[in-house]
Design a protein around this motif. Structure first.
Motif, PDB file in Angstrom:
ATOM      1  N   THR A   1       2.291   6.500  -7.147  1.00  0.00           N
ATOM      2  CA  THR A   1       1.311   7.453  -7.663  1.00  0.00           C
ATOM      3  C   THR A   1       1.822   8.875  -7.470  1.00  0.00           C
ATOM      4  OG1 THR A   1      -0.462   5.923  -7.123  1.00  0.00           O
ATOM      5  CG2 THR A   1      -1.087   8.207  -7.481  1.00  0.00           C
ATOM      6  N   ARG A   2       2.383   9.124  -6.291  1.00  0.00           N
ATOM      7  CA  ARG A   2       2.972  10.439  -6.030  1.00  0.00           C
ATOM      8  C   ARG A   2       4.135  10.706  -6.983  1.00  0.00           C
ATOM      9  NH1 ARG A   2       2.029  15.237  -3.596  1.00  0.00           N
ATOM     10  NH2 ARG A   2       1.026  14.131  -1.911  1.00  0.00           N
TER      11      ARG A   2
ATOM     12  N   HIS B   1       2.942  11.753 -10.347  1.00  0.00           N
ATOM     13  CA  HIS B   1       2.550  13.170 -10.342  1.00  0.00           C
ATOM     14  C   HIS B   1       3.775  14.075 -10.390  1.00  0.00           C
ATOM     15  CE1 HIS B   1      -1.763  12.730  -9.841  1.00  0.00           C
ATOM     16  NE2 HIS B   1      -1.545  11.782  -8.926  1.00  0.00           N
TER      17      HIS B   1
ATOM     18  N   LEU C   1       2.326   1.623  -3.528  1.00  0.00           N
ATOM     19  CA  LEU C   1       1.327   2.077  -4.485  1.00  0.00           C
ATOM     20  C   LEU C   1       1.119   3.582  -4.378  1.00  0.00           C
ATOM     21  CD1 LEU C   1      -0.589   0.920  -6.616  1.00  0.00           C
ATOM     22  CD2 LEU C   1      -2.309   0.731  -4.821  1.00  0.00           C
ATOM     23  N   GLY C   2       1.005   4.069  -3.160  1.00  0.00           N
ATOM     24  CA  GLY C   2       0.845   5.505  -2.958  1.00  0.00           C
ATOM     25  C   GLY C   2       2.070   6.295  -3.365  1.00  0.00           C
ATOM     26  N   ALA C   3       3.240   5.752  -3.075  1.00  0.00           N
ATOM     27  CA  ALA C   3       4.484   6.453  -3.420  1.00  0.00           C
ATOM     28  C   ALA C   3       4.673   6.534  -4.930  1.00  0.00           C
ATOM     29  CB  ALA C   3       5.673   5.756  -2.776  1.00  0.00           C
TER      30      ALA C   3
ATOM     31  N   ALA D   1       0.829  -1.204   0.000  1.00  0.00           N
ATOM     32  CA  ALA D   1       0.000   0.000   0.000  1.00  0.00           C
ATOM     33  C   ALA D   1       0.868   1.262   0.000  1.00  0.00           C
ATOM     34  CB  ALA D   1      -0.931  -0.007   1.202  1.00  0.00           C
ATOM     35  N   LEU D   2       1.935   1.253   0.776  1.00  0.00           N
ATOM     36  CA  LEU D   2       2.852   2.396   0.780  1.00  0.00           C
ATOM     37  C   LEU D   2       3.494   2.587  -0.591  1.00  0.00           C
ATOM     38  CD1 LEU D   2       4.654   1.899   4.205  1.00  0.00           C
ATOM     39  CD2 LEU D   2       3.036   3.702   3.608  1.00  0.00           C
TER      40      LEU D   2
ATOM     41  N   THR E   1      10.793   8.920  -3.744  1.00  0.00           N
ATOM     42  CA  THR E   1       9.597   8.316  -3.145  1.00  0.00           C
ATOM     43  C   THR E   1       9.736   6.795  -3.090  1.00  0.00           C
ATOM     44  OG1 THR E   1       8.417   8.263  -5.261  1.00  0.00           O
ATOM     45  CG2 THR E   1       8.079  10.190  -3.862  1.00  0.00           C
TER      46      THR E   1
END
Length: 81
Positions: free
Chosen positions: A30-31, A34, A26-28, A23-24, A51
């Motif tokens: 995505t960041r 961006h 996946l979020g990283a 989960a970490l 990240t």
């Protein structure tokens, strides 16, 4: 009752740790994606790598802590005769 609720937020085994690390990550990522849009060129890729590196360091720390806690628990148990 609070003890039962508190147990929900404790990582108990490696499978749970891997789910949290996923989960970490996946979020990283995505960041990081961006960042490559906001900062085109090498700077965006450097921030994306940062990240990803943060997830590697955090994941390693989570897994090390699980190993340490297991060793500490086994050392606290009295030896069986």
């Amino acid at each position: 009752m609070l003890h039962k609720i508190k147990r929900l937020f404790v990582i108990k085994n490696r499978f749970e740790a891997y789910l949290i690390i996923f989960a970490l990550a996946l979020g990283a990522m995505t960041r990081g994606a961006h960042y490559t849009e906001i900062y085109p060129g090498p700077m965006g890729y450097v921030l994306m790598a940062a990240t990803a590196g943060a997830v590697f360091l955090g994941g390693a720390k989570i897994l090390d802590c699980l190993r340490y806690e297991r060793a500490e628990k086994e050392a606290a148990e009295p030896p069986e005769a």
